[in-house]
Design an enzyme around this catalytic site. Structure first.
Site, PDB file in Angstrom:
ATOM      1  N   PHE A 116     -15.635 -46.049  23.114  1.00  9.63           N
ATOM      2  CA  PHE A 116     -14.311 -45.951  23.093  1.00  9.63           C
ATOM      3  C   PHE A 116     -14.060 -47.549  23.928  1.00  9.63           C
ATOM      4  O   PHE A 116     -14.544 -47.705  24.765  1.00  9.63           O
ATOM      5  CB  PHE A 116     -13.881 -44.775  23.973  1.00  9.63           C
ATOM      6  CG  PHE A 116     -12.525 -44.440  24.104  1.00  9.63           C
ATOM      7  CD1 PHE A 116     -11.731 -43.988  22.804  1.00  9.63           C
ATOM      8  CD2 PHE A 116     -11.653 -45.106  25.006  1.00  9.63           C
ATOM      9  CE1 PHE A 116     -10.657 -43.550  22.847  1.00  9.63           C
ATOM     10  CE2 PHE A 116     -10.060 -44.853  24.939  1.00  9.63           C
ATOM     11  CZ  PHE A 116      -9.634 -44.059  23.951  1.00  9.63           C
ATOM     12  N   ASP A 166     -19.889 -41.334  29.990  1.00 13.55           N
ATOM     13  CA  ASP A 166     -18.560 -40.978  29.641  1.00 13.55           C
ATOM     14  C   ASP A 166     -18.319 -39.462  29.070  1.00 13.55           C
ATOM     15  O   ASP A 166     -18.706 -39.586  27.638  1.00 13.55           O
ATOM     16  CB  ASP A 166     -17.788 -41.980  29.159  1.00 13.55           C
ATOM     17  CG  ASP A 166     -16.437 -41.861  28.743  1.00 13.55           C
ATOM     18  OD1 ASP A 166     -15.793 -40.665  28.712  1.00 13.55           O
ATOM     19  OD2 ASP A 166     -15.614 -42.686  28.733  1.00 13.55           O
ATOM     20  N   TYR A 205      -7.453 -34.073  29.833  1.00 11.33           N
ATOM     21  CA  TYR A 205      -6.570 -33.736  29.009  1.00 11.33           C
ATOM     22  C   TYR A 205      -6.928 -33.343  27.427  1.00 11.33           C
ATOM     23  O   TYR A 205      -6.101 -33.115  26.640  1.00 11.33           O
ATOM     24  CB  TYR A 205      -5.160 -34.861  28.872  1.00 11.33           C
ATOM     25  CG  TYR A 205      -5.859 -36.231  28.711  1.00 11.33           C
ATOM     26  CD1 TYR A 205      -6.075 -36.784  27.532  1.00 11.33           C
ATOM     27  CD2 TYR A 205      -5.963 -37.420  29.635  1.00 11.33           C
ATOM     28  CE1 TYR A 205      -6.630 -37.988  27.151  1.00 11.33           C
ATOM     29  CE2 TYR A 205      -6.489 -38.301  29.697  1.00 11.33           C
ATOM     30  CZ  TYR A 205      -6.738 -38.623  28.301  1.00 11.33           C
ATOM     31  OH  TYR A 205      -7.095 -40.171  28.136  1.00 11.33           O
ATOM     32  N   LYS A 206      -8.113 -33.519  27.311  1.00  9.46           N
ATOM     33  CA  LYS A 206      -8.949 -33.089  25.943  1.00  9.46           C
ATOM     34  C   LYS A 206      -9.114 -31.686  26.114  1.00  9.46           C
ATOM     35  O   LYS A 206      -8.359 -30.957  26.055  1.00  9.46           O
ATOM     36  CB  LYS A 206      -9.967 -34.302  25.741  1.00  9.46           C
ATOM     37  CG  LYS A 206      -9.299 -35.607  25.651  1.00  9.46           C
ATOM     38  CD  LYS A 206     -10.329 -36.731  25.585  1.00  9.46           C
ATOM     39  CE  LYS A 206      -9.695 -37.998  25.388  1.00  9.46           C
ATOM     40  NZ  LYS A 206     -10.441 -39.114  25.376  1.00  9.46           N
ATOM     41  N   ARG A 237     -10.056 -37.311  11.847  1.00 11.24           N
ATOM     42  CA  ARG A 237     -10.514 -36.633  12.882  1.00 11.24           C
ATOM     43  C   ARG A 237     -10.155 -35.295  13.325  1.00 11.24           C
ATOM     44  O   ARG A 237      -8.873 -35.057  13.213  1.00 11.24           O
ATOM     45  CB  ARG A 237     -10.530 -37.440  14.052  1.00 11.24           C
ATOM     46  CG  ARG A 237     -11.708 -37.152  15.111  1.00 11.24           C
ATOM     47  CD  ARG A 237     -11.547 -37.989  16.137  1.00 11.24           C
ATOM     48  NE  ARG A 237     -10.555 -37.926  17.203  1.00 11.24           N
ATOM     49  CZ  ARG A 237     -10.401 -38.361  18.111  1.00 11.24           C
ATOM     50  NH1 ARG A 237     -11.313 -39.215  19.017  1.00 11.24           N
ATOM     51  NH2 ARG A 237      -9.232 -38.186  19.101  1.00 11.24           N
TER      52      ARG A 237
HETATM   53  C1  LIG Z   1      -9.994 -40.369  25.563  1.00 16.42           C
HETATM   54  C2  LIG Z   1     -11.017 -41.546  26.460  1.00 16.42           C
HETATM   55  C3  LIG Z   1     -10.698 -42.112  27.445  1.00 16.42           C
HETATM   56  C4  LIG Z   1      -9.265 -42.321  27.797  1.00 16.42           C
HETATM   57  O1  LIG Z   1      -9.365 -43.064  29.314  1.00 16.42           O
HETATM   58  P1  LIG Z   1      -7.981 -42.981  29.945  1.00 16.42           P
HETATM   59  O2  LIG Z   1      -8.200 -43.844  31.214  1.00 16.42           O
HETATM   60  O3  LIG Z   1      -7.954 -41.430  30.318  1.00 16.42           O
HETATM   61  O4  LIG Z   1      -6.901 -43.525  29.129  1.00 16.42           O
HETATM   62  C5  LIG Z   1     -11.802 -42.905  27.808  1.00 16.42           C
HETATM   63  N1  LIG Z   1     -13.195 -43.084  27.262  1.00 16.42           N
HETATM   64  C6  LIG Z   1     -13.423 -42.160  26.468  1.00 16.42           C
HETATM   65  C7  LIG Z   1     -14.778 -42.050  25.651  1.00 16.42           C
HETATM   66  C8  LIG Z   1     -12.419 -41.516  25.616  1.00 16.42           C
HETATM   67  O5  LIG Z   1     -12.421 -40.586  24.533  1.00 16.42           O
END
Ligand SMILES: *Cc1c(COP(=O)(O)O)cnc(C)c1O
Length: 426
Positions: free
Chosen positions: A129, A212, A237-238, A387
């Site tokens: 990401f 992560d 939030y996921k 997805r």
């Molecule tokens: C969704 C996601 C993020 C989002 O980071 P935020 O700081 O909450 O915007 C970061 N890393 C991964 C792998 C994600 O899937």
């Protein structure tokens, strides 16, 4: 929507036998649609709404007294929710806290552990990401290091997955490698990496290992302490369904307690003496030290309720149903959607799969837009992925069947062709 060749009654029988079926009643799924996007933004539960309302009420009735008189008191709320999260991570309560956003936590943790590590290069992978790379590069620059040189990017062999042996080879090739930082689940393909193996390989070579976990916490069980993982962070939030931009979580193995975080702040100070207002920082003797500023109560409160839902369901039952749902979806894609140009871009071995499935299609962008207009909420991920996430707490087998039928229909009918590349009806 027309039925598929597969028998819908099979899906319905599986729903009748599903021990988690009733959990859907605790969620507000927008417009009663087919919500297949819980790995981007989980929906609101009545439980999360209740704990958020309670904190608003406490704020209204108590004002500043809420820090000590709230039930529970806000002052130690982040640590308390860390305790509740810990079973999902396979960690001690002291090793988990809620803080900041995932991106800020990547800065803080990678920065801290770069300072501790023997090497100054960071091993990542090319399918990450993007925010993770932005943050790691920034941390390298802040140490006077050149990211072009010190960011070691493991390449994918197939554009979808990362081979653990390639990660190990990268650690071997670079004698300046100090930290390996990888996702548990790749956000696009849904590949689940082998956290245990990568951590062990890192430690054998003198590296620190961080992850992560944004796409796995709340749907895949973890065993971070037993595997000796050094640090981790994730979104709430996921799959944790705590609301848009909800406070993130982080884990630091207890052997690192007492370090001063790269982004030190007063909320990570030893709690007993925080209000003595000393000018020097004494870190909390826990992962709580990696907090920065004041806990944002309104973005934390929904997590309390949403964790109750998850604990009532049990993470092992959630994972079991998740594997069954993704298996079923893959089966329907193979049997019914392949003729319409769809292919599965996610590992078929359930041990290598997180909670979502990448449906690859040359027209993925226009298809995703057409599906959304039918109330089938999916994500388009460039260049060719629809997805699709059947999140176990509120998705039924019948939902998966219906979503697959819509996927077929938008192609079979040519409906997607009425959308332009930006997903607007043209
Ligand atoms: C969704 C996601 C993020 C989002 O980071 P935020 O700081 O909450 O915007 C970061 N890393 C991964 C792998 C994600 O899937």
């Amino acid at each position: 929507m027309d039925e598929l060749d597969a028998d819908a009654a099979v899906a319905e029988r599986r729903d009748e036998a599903d021990p988690l079926a009733e959990f859907a009643d605790r969620f507000h799924v927008p417009d009663d649609g087919l919500y297949m996007d819980g790995n981007s933004l989980g929906p609101l539960s009545t439980d999360a709404e209740r704990t958020l309302d309670r904190v608003v009420e406490e704020w209204r009735e108590m004002g500043i007294e809420g820090w000590t008189e709230g039930e529970p008191p806000w002052f130690r709320y982040a640590e308390r929710l860390g305790d509740r999260l810990a079973p999902l991570l396979g960690a001690d309560g002291d090793e988990v806290v809620i803080a900041n956003s995932t991106t800020v936590n990547v800065h803080n943790l990678v920065g801290t552990f770069l300072d501790r590590a023997d090497g100054d290069a960071v091993v990542v992978d090319e399918l990450d990401f993007p925010t993770d790379h932005y943050a790691v590069r920034a941390q390298l620059r802040q140490r006077g290091l050149d990211p072009e040189e010190k960011l070691v990017v493991v390449e994918s062999r197939d554009g979808r997955t990362i081979a653990a042996e390639d990660v190990v080879a990268a650690m071997d090739e670079r004698d300046d490698a100090g930290v390996v930082f990888l996702p548990s689940v790749l956000y696009r393909s849904g590949q689940l990496l082998d956290v245990e193996r990568i951590t062990a390989a890192a430690h054998e070579r003198g590296l620190l290992a961080g992850f992560d976990l944004a796409h796995s916490v709340g749907v895949v069980p973890h065993d971070l302490s037993a595997h000796g993982v050094d640090f981790a962070t994730w979104c709430s939030y996921k799959y944790l369904n705590a609301g848009p931009g909800a406070i993130a979580g982080l884990y630091v193995n207890e052997r690192h307690f007492g370090e001063t975080p790269a982004l030190a702040g007063w909320w990570g100070h030893e709690k007993e003496t925080q209000f003595e207002m000393n000018m020097t920082y004494t870190p909390a003797d826990s992962a709580g030290a990696w907090q920065t500023g004041t806990v944002p109560m309104l973005s934390a409160a929904p997590l309390e309720g949403s964790l109750e839902v998850l604990h009532d369901a049990g993470i092992d039952a959630v994972r079991e149903k998740s594997v069954e749902l993704t298996e079923y979806l893959i089966e329907l894609v193979d049997d019914e959607l392949a003729d319409y140009g769809y292919a599965v871009g996610t590992p078929r071995d359930p041990d290598r799969r997180g909670g979502h499935v990448a449906l690859e299609h040359d027209e993925a962008e226009r298809i995703s837009a057409a599906l959304r207009d039918r109330g089938v909420v999916v994500d388009y991920r460039p260049p060719n992925v629809v997805r699709t996430c059947p999140s176990p707490l509120y998705t039924s087998f019948r939902d998966v069947y219906d979503a697959a039928a819509h996927c077929r229909d938008v192609v079979a009918s040519g409906e997607y062709e009425t959308y332009d590349a930006e997903g607007e009806v043209s």
